[in-house]
Motif scaffolding. Structure first.
Motif, PDB file in Angstrom:
ATOM      1  N   THR A   1      44.825  49.128  42.825  1.00 44.30           N
ATOM      2  CA  THR A   1      43.394  49.074  42.541  1.00 44.30           C
ATOM      3  C   THR A   1      42.783  50.388  43.002  1.00 44.30           C
ATOM      4  O   THR A   1      43.084  50.880  44.093  1.00 44.30           O
ATOM      5  CB  THR A   1      42.738  47.900  43.277  1.00 44.30           C
ATOM      6  OG1 THR A   1      43.389  46.696  42.879  1.00 44.30           O
ATOM      7  CG2 THR A   1      41.256  47.809  42.960  1.00 44.30           C
TER       8      THR A   1
ATOM      9  N   GLU B   1      35.791  49.432  40.120  1.00 48.40           N
ATOM     10  CA  GLU B   1      37.228  49.322  40.351  1.00 48.40           C
ATOM     11  C   GLU B   1      38.007  49.125  39.052  1.00 48.40           C
ATOM     12  O   GLU B   1      37.549  48.462  38.127  1.00 48.40           O
ATOM     13  CB  GLU B   1      37.529  48.177  41.313  1.00 48.40           C
ATOM     14  CG  GLU B   1      37.110  48.465  42.751  1.00 48.40           C
ATOM     15  CD  GLU B   1      37.679  47.468  43.728  1.00 48.40           C
ATOM     16  OE1 GLU B   1      38.023  46.340  43.291  1.00 48.40           O
ATOM     17  OE2 GLU B   1      37.811  47.814  44.922  1.00 48.40           O
TER      18      GLU B   1
ATOM     19  N   THR C   1      42.365  48.736  37.697  1.00 51.51           N
ATOM     20  CA  THR C   1      43.692  48.349  38.166  1.00 51.51           C
ATOM     21  C   THR C   1      44.751  48.931  37.249  1.00 51.51           C
ATOM     22  O   THR C   1      44.598  48.925  36.031  1.00 51.51           O
ATOM     23  CB  THR C   1      43.840  46.816  38.200  1.00 51.51           C
ATOM     24  OG1 THR C   1      42.871  46.273  39.088  1.00 51.51           O
ATOM     25  CG2 THR C   1      45.238  46.419  38.694  1.00 51.51           C
TER      26      THR C   1
ATOM     27  N   SER D   1      47.385  41.801  36.140  1.00 52.31           N
ATOM     28  CA  SER D   1      46.788  42.352  34.929  1.00 52.31           C
ATOM     29  C   SER D   1      47.821  43.139  34.146  1.00 52.31           C
ATOM     30  O   SER D   1      48.707  43.763  34.702  1.00 52.31           O
ATOM     31  CB  SER D   1      45.613  43.264  35.307  1.00 52.31           C
ATOM     32  OG  SER D   1      45.203  44.012  34.187  1.00 52.31           O
TER      33      SER D   1
ATOM     34  N   GLU E   1      50.472  46.267  41.595  1.00 50.59           N
ATOM     35  CA  GLU E   1      49.178  46.659  41.058  1.00 50.59           C
ATOM     36  C   GLU E   1      48.486  47.581  42.046  1.00 50.59           C
ATOM     37  O   GLU E   1      48.461  47.307  43.248  1.00 50.59           O
ATOM     38  CB  GLU E   1      48.283  45.440  40.795  1.00 50.59           C
ATOM     39  CG  GLU E   1      48.605  44.715  39.517  1.00 50.59           C
ATOM     40  CD  GLU E   1      47.531  43.692  39.176  1.00 50.59           C
ATOM     41  OE1 GLU E   1      46.742  43.329  40.085  1.00 50.59           O
ATOM     42  OE2 GLU E   1      47.484  43.242  38.020  1.00 50.59           O
TER      43      GLU E   1
END
Length: 517
Positions: free
Chosen positions: A270, A278, A280, A2, A268
């Motif tokens: 989380t 959640e 990220t 992401s 990443e």
């Protein structure tokens, strides 16, 4: 991966080391996100008011400062000060059926007289002076290395340049030197205690974990002095949080990291934030201010061997200091330094053997200090004017295993027996001196290793996250002692090499590793 919430660095955990790392990275121009599980930053280095309706702000978990380098305070422009204690220690005992004690502090002549009063001659004092001169020289040479790239074992030995000091601290169990140098059981015990704070070990343990603990306790600041944080330990972490924010770091509390994914170049993290589900955050680097066990869990790796803490932590607020059976010493001096209880050499050995066999020590060793004698600002003015004082007790040789079956019952049992050991040296019971909270209850708070594991996620309640390591390079340690098997993930908690204590050293070193310094 992401591309939402992209940063140069994400720091997991907002204890004092995470805040140090955040401040250094932000000052270097990096974009930084710090995630803290609890509702406030600071971790174990916080101040709080544990007694309802009483305005006394205690350093609730960690309480003295020795290992924090002045370099970190200067680099981060911290508004933070410490005060030296007028007395190093007082150890009550009984000699010839009469109360006695050993007061260390107030100058060389006074300390010499105290040794002579206790032992009958000055030989033990000369041994004490020579031993601490040796550790002082070692401290001046080792402490500056903590914020440098890790030296090799050979490089550190060369830097110390003292074969006796090297053998004493790095090669032989510390008990060997203590037994060779000192003859008085009480003096031996006072020396040994620096090797046992938060470390469950015997003086002769061949693993030398007691030596590693001793080393970190005598090198702080290049002098070995243990000082009182003005305003309490929370004053330090408040200053660190301000420094990080002022440099541009984003600090988010109430955010629990659940997973770290990395390919070695980009990562990443989380995390959960309250009821929002959640989220990220992506970053070039991730620095983890948590235990090695927690780091392994976040990465999905095999966890390291379990850790086991071994301390009973007690906070108290008194209406007045108790009178001592040893009338030659003023209580205001006795409690100004470290007040040793049941810490003779033989007593420590007995307590260790009992605890190792699974039985709570019958005479639990502990040590006490009074923050408010050196820094009354932690008390509301009306409490200070009325003579109120804080007491912090640190009990030794109480490993987590003792509390496994019934934490509450064993906590109560050990608290009672520990305070009974203190009462044996007082002219009045400590219970008579305790202040009462707004609900009429005595102002006493006790924490076991299991309580610390629950409250702070300390593995096994271990205040160092595991046994300390010698401050030189070992296999897999990396250049700064903060590196992991992932090129862009660093450990900046107490479990890093040169971790443990309130030092900021792991935070500094992890930041340097991330910056490529």
């Amino acid at each position: 991966m992401s591309d939402r919430d992209v940063y140069d660095a994400v720091i997991v955990g907002g204890g004092h080391n995470g805040l140090v790392a955040a401040a250094y990275l932000a000052r270097a121009g990096r974009s930084v996100l710090l995630l803290e599980r609890l509702g406030a930053t600071g971790g174990a280095a916080v101040s709080g008011r544990p007694f309802p309706g009483v305005d006394a702000r205690l350093s609730r978990y960690s309480y003295l400062v020795s290992l924090l380098p002045k370099k970190v305070v200067r680099d981060l422009d911290l508004d933070f000060r410490v005060r030296t204690r007028t007395v190093s220690s007082y150890t009550p005992t009984e000699r010839g059926g009469r109360p006695a004690g050993l007061l260390v502090g107030g100058g060389e002549a006074r300390t010499r007289r105290a040794f002579t009063r206790l032992t009958g001659d000055s030989g033990e004092y000369e041994a004490w002076r020579e031993f601490h001169a040796m550790t002082g020289r070692l401290a001046a040479r080792v402490f500056p290395t903590l914020t440098e790239p890790l030296p090799t074992r050979a490089e550190l030995r060369t830097r110390i340049d003292d074969a006796t000091a090297w053998r004493t601290l790095f090669e032989e169990p510390i008990g060997t030197a203590i037994e060779q140098r000192f003859s008085d059981d009480l003096v031996r015990g006072v020396v040994l205690t620096d090797a046992l704070i938060g470390t469950f070990a015997d003086a002769g343990d061949p693993s030398l974990k007691q030596n590693r603990c001793f080393l970190y306790h005598v090198i702080g600041g290049g002098t070995g002095d243990w000082n009182v944080p003005v305003g309490g330990m929370g004053a330090l972490t408040d200053a660190l949080a301000d420094s990080a924010r002022n440099a541009g770091a984003t600090l988010r509390t109430g955010c629990e990291a659940t997973r770290i994914a990395t390919d070695g170049r980009r990562a990443e993290v989380t995390y959960r934030q309250g009821d929002e589900g959640e989220r990220t955050a992506a970053a070039r680097h991730v620095l983890v201010n948590a235990s090695p066990q927690a780091l392994a869990g976040l990465l999905g790796d095999e966890p390291p061997a379990p850790a086991e803490g071994a301390q009973l932590k007690v906070n108290m607020l008194l209406k007045r200091l108790p009178r001592l059976r040893d009338t030659a010493v003023d209580p205001a001096e006795a409690f100004a330094g470290t007040f040793h209880i049941a810490e003779g050499y033989g007593e420590l050995a007995t307590a260790y053997a009992q605890a190792a066999s699974g039985t709570p020590p019958t005479a639990p060793p502990s040590e006490i200090y009074c923050h408010s004698l050196t820094d009354p600002t932690i008390l509301a003015p009306d409490l200070a004017e009325r003579g109120y004082q804080t007491l912090t007790l640190f009990g030794l040789h109480t490993p987590a295993r003792l509390f496994a079956e019934d934490n509450d019952a064993v906590r109560a049992e050990l608290l009672e027996s520990t305070l009974a050991q203190l009462d044996a040296h007082l002219a009045e019971p400590i219970a008579d001196c305790l202040a009462l909270d707004a609900e009429g209850r005595p102002c006493v708070e006790a924490k076991t290793p299991l309580d610390l594991e629950r409250d702070l996620r300390l593995p096994g309640g271990h205040i160092f996250h595991g046994d300390l390591a010698f401050p030189y390079a070992q296999e897999g340690a990396g250049r700064w002692g903060a590196e992991t098997r992932h090129a862009n993930v660093f450990l900046c908690g107490a479990g890093a090499v040169r971790g443990g204590g309130v030092s900021g050293v792991p935070g500094h070193n992890a930041a340097m590793a991330a910056l490529g310094e």
